[in-house]
Write a protein that holds these residues in place. Structure first.
Motif, PDB file in Angstrom:
ATOM      1  N   PRO A  73       0.902  -1.391   0.047  1.00  0.00           N
ATOM      2  CA  PRO A  73      -0.096  -0.236   0.103  1.00  0.00           C
ATOM      3  C   PRO A  73       0.891   1.435   0.074  1.00  0.00           C
ATOM      4  N   ILE A  74       0.239   2.358  -0.473  1.00  0.00           N
ATOM      5  CA  ILE A  74       0.950   3.649  -0.197  1.00  0.00           C
ATOM      6  C   ILE A  74       0.490   4.527   0.761  1.00  0.00           C
ATOM      7  N   ASP A  75      -0.050   3.749   1.954  1.00  0.00           N
ATOM      8  CA  ASP A  75      -0.618   4.502   2.773  1.00  0.00           C
ATOM      9  C   ASP A  75       0.514   5.462   3.536  1.00  0.00           C
ATOM     10  N   LEU A  76       1.884   5.014   3.613  1.00  0.00           N
ATOM     11  CA  LEU A  76       3.116   6.003   4.054  1.00  0.00           C
ATOM     12  C   LEU A  76       3.050   7.318   3.545  1.00  0.00           C
ATOM     13  N   HIS A  77       3.164   7.025   1.955  1.00  0.00           N
ATOM     14  CA  HIS A  77       3.211   7.991   1.158  1.00  0.00           C
ATOM     15  C   HIS A  77       2.105   9.307   1.614  1.00  0.00           C
ATOM     16  N   LEU A  78       0.691   8.690   1.408  1.00  0.00           N
ATOM     17  CA  LEU A  78      -0.378   9.596   1.776  1.00  0.00           C
ATOM     18  C   LEU A  78      -0.229  10.257   3.189  1.00  0.00           C
ATOM     19  N   LYS A  79       0.181   9.596   4.041  1.00  0.00           N
ATOM     20  CA  LYS A  79       0.075   9.948   5.320  1.00  0.00           C
ATOM     21  C   LYS A  79       1.145  11.206   5.592  1.00  0.00           C
ATOM     22  N   GLY A  80       2.223  10.998   4.895  1.00  0.00           N
ATOM     23  CA  GLY A  80       3.262  12.032   4.893  1.00  0.00           C
ATOM     24  C   GLY A  80       2.852  13.343   4.263  1.00  0.00           C
ATOM     25  N   LEU A  81       2.160  13.034   3.062  1.00  0.00           N
ATOM     26  CA  LEU A  81       1.692  14.185   2.515  1.00  0.00           C
ATOM     27  C   LEU A  81       0.778  15.051   3.062  1.00  0.00           C
ATOM     28  N   VAL A  82      -0.035  14.472   3.971  1.00  0.00           N
ATOM     29  CA  VAL A  82      -1.185  14.871   4.909  1.00  0.00           C
ATOM     30  C   VAL A  82      -0.542  15.867   5.740  1.00  0.00           C
ATOM     31  N   MET A 127       2.157  17.109   5.516  1.00  0.00           N
ATOM     32  CA  MET A 127       2.634  18.366   5.049  1.00  0.00           C
ATOM     33  C   MET A 127       1.613  19.466   4.448  1.00  0.00           C
ATOM     34  N   GLY A 128       0.478  18.823   4.889  1.00  0.00           N
ATOM     35  CA  GLY A 128      -0.799  19.848   4.549  1.00  0.00           C
ATOM     36  C   GLY A 128      -1.556  19.650   3.418  1.00  0.00           C
ATOM     37  N   LEU A 172       2.622  22.854   0.116  1.00  0.00           N
ATOM     38  CA  LEU A 172       3.111  22.064   1.081  1.00  0.00           C
ATOM     39  C   LEU A 172       3.903  22.595   2.101  1.00  0.00           C
ATOM     40  N   ARG A 173       3.979  22.334   3.110  1.00  0.00           N
ATOM     41  CA  ARG A 173       4.795  23.018   4.308  1.00  0.00           C
ATOM     42  C   ARG A 173       5.643  22.001   4.790  1.00  0.00           C
ATOM     43  N   GLY A 174       6.849  22.226   5.150  1.00  0.00           N
ATOM     44  CA  GLY A 174       7.884  21.657   5.895  1.00  0.00           C
ATOM     45  C   GLY A 174       7.476  20.925   7.161  1.00  0.00           C
ATOM     46  N   ARG A 175       7.749  19.746   7.618  1.00  0.00           N
ATOM     47  CA  ARG A 175       7.277  19.191   8.651  1.00  0.00           C
ATOM     48  C   ARG A 175       8.471  18.094   9.155  1.00  0.00           C
TER      49      ARG A 175
END
Length: 421
Positions: free
Chosen positions: A123-132, A134-135, A152-155
């Protein structure tokens, strides 16, 4: 038809050059989407089906793609599309790498959930979680990921698992994010370093500590750049194992030995003979490997993409070997095919128990995925008689001209008329 025929039992000899790394080329090609006008030039890009698919995908988004030998030029206009075509995305899991740069560059992206080899859930859950984090606002509707963000915001992002794809996607997204992004527990594969080098040529400041922490300072606009794709460590290891399994003497050149330490350590433990020099590895004949045990792990551990090929080699080793797969759930589908050739492999949960045999016999087998196909080719090269491998379409996704390269080493390899490349 899509079939390879191998007359086995021939010790391979000679020199073979490693191609550019597929798993490095795909993300660095996707990085061109960060440009708002300008060209990203890449050298040492392999000629593979997955690379062609990525070129098609980028072309469909509006990128002007050209190729001359192993150089690919990606000329990106100011305006590009933000919806990726489903028929291309479903052909290749790496299509998900378009999500981060598209979102960072244009503020929106639509990407069907990607396809790829059938080796278990990825799954690409980790991709999506990180993007969320970042805003981004993300919805999945009818199998399509819809993402939007003003900027997107740095986090500080901690990955629950050191996913290669998630690391790459978030690195590209962070390149144009406001402020600094710190990604922890990242993948540490050499391909990650290659992507970082490309982003640096595009003007993005990146610090990598080598311990799974990446710091990226976002820029307002990426710059045109040029970089070389690193050698393919998995392909290099496959040819090294071909030499070992056939009792031959092969020199694999244009390789980074430090990238394949995990294999070299296991081969040394198993009694293989080889020499390592700058940029090349030479293997020498031995009577028989001895059994070893291993567990696939994220880099710098033993790579899951090399597990099927190593299992094929251990099928001929003296004693009982244990191979534990810790990354993908369904990576042992090929074991039944090796058993058709006389191997003695039992699967118990996530572990293959391999009782080494003295010889393998040619048979008709089927490649269930890319690396499974490579394992069956290795088995066929070392087997007595003819091996016929169906569904070679998987192999063309990751091995450039493997039939011609093997013939150059003395192997008896042919493709049935009409085999797709």
């Amino acid at each position: 038809m899509n079939v390879m025929r191998i007359q086995g039992g021939i010790p391979l000899r000679g020199t073979v050059r490693t191609q550019g790394a597929k798993n490095a080329a795909l993300p660095v090609m996707a990085a061109c989407l960060l440009l708002k006008g300008g060209t990203l030039a890449l050298d040492n890009v392999p000629d593979l089906c997955d690379v062609s698919t990525m070129m098609e995908l980028l072309g469909a988004l509006g990128v002007e793609v050209s190729r001359e030998e192993d150089r690919v030029l990606l000329n990106v206009p100011e305006d590009i599309a933000w919806e990726a075509p489903e028929h291309l995305v479903r052909k290749m899991r790496a299509s998900s790498l378009a999500l981060g740069p598209l979102l960072a560059r244009g503020g929106r992206a639509a990407l069907p959930l990607p396809g790829g080899c059938s080796i278990g859930s990825r799954p690409i859950d980790l991709h999506l979680k990180g993007l969320v984090q970042m805003g981004a606002k993300i919805e999945i509707r009818n199998g399509v990921v819809h993402a939007a963000a003003d900027r997107l915001r740095g986090r500080r992002i901690y990955l629950d698992f050191p996913s290669v794809g998630a690391t790459e996607n978030l690195m590209m997204a962070a390149a144009l994010a406001r402020g600094e992004t710190i990604i922890e527990n990242t993948a540490r594969e050499p391909e990650i370093e290659n992507l970082a080098a490309v982003l640096r040529t595009m003007g993005v400041p990146i610090e990598m500590e080598g311990t799974g922490c990446v710091r990226i300072k976002g820029v307002d606009e990426a710059q045109p750049g040029r970089e070389r794709v690193i050698p393919d460590r998995i392909e290099a290891c496959t040819y090294i194992l071909a030499g070992v399994m056939t009792g031959g003497e092969i020199t694999v050149c244009d390789v980074v030995p430090a990238h394949i330490d995990a294999l070299l350590a296991k081969l040394e433990e198993a009694g293989a003979r080889f020499s390592v020099r700058k940029g090349e590895v030479t293997v020498f004949p031995v009577e028989r490997l001895q059994s070893v045990s291993l567990k696939t792990m994220p880099y710098p551990g033993f790579p899951t993409d090399l597990q099927p090929q190593m299992t094929a080699a251990l099928a001929l080793a003296g004693g009982v070997s244990m191979v534990e797969e810790s990354v993908f759930q369904a990576r042992f589908l090929y074991a039944e095919e090796l058993n058709r050739m006389g191997a003695d492999i039992r699967i118990k949960g996530d572990t293959a128990i391999i009782n080494g045999v003295r010889r393998l016999d040619g048979a008709s087998v089927r490649a269930t995925d890319l690396r499974a196909g490579a394992a069956l080719i290795l088995a066929g090269l070392s087997a007595s008689g003819e091996t016929r491998i169906e569904d070679m379409v998987h192999v063309w996704r990751g091995y450039e001209a493997i039939d011609r390269k093997l013939r150059g080493l003395g192997a008896s390899v042919s493709l049935e008329e009409g085999a797709e490349r």
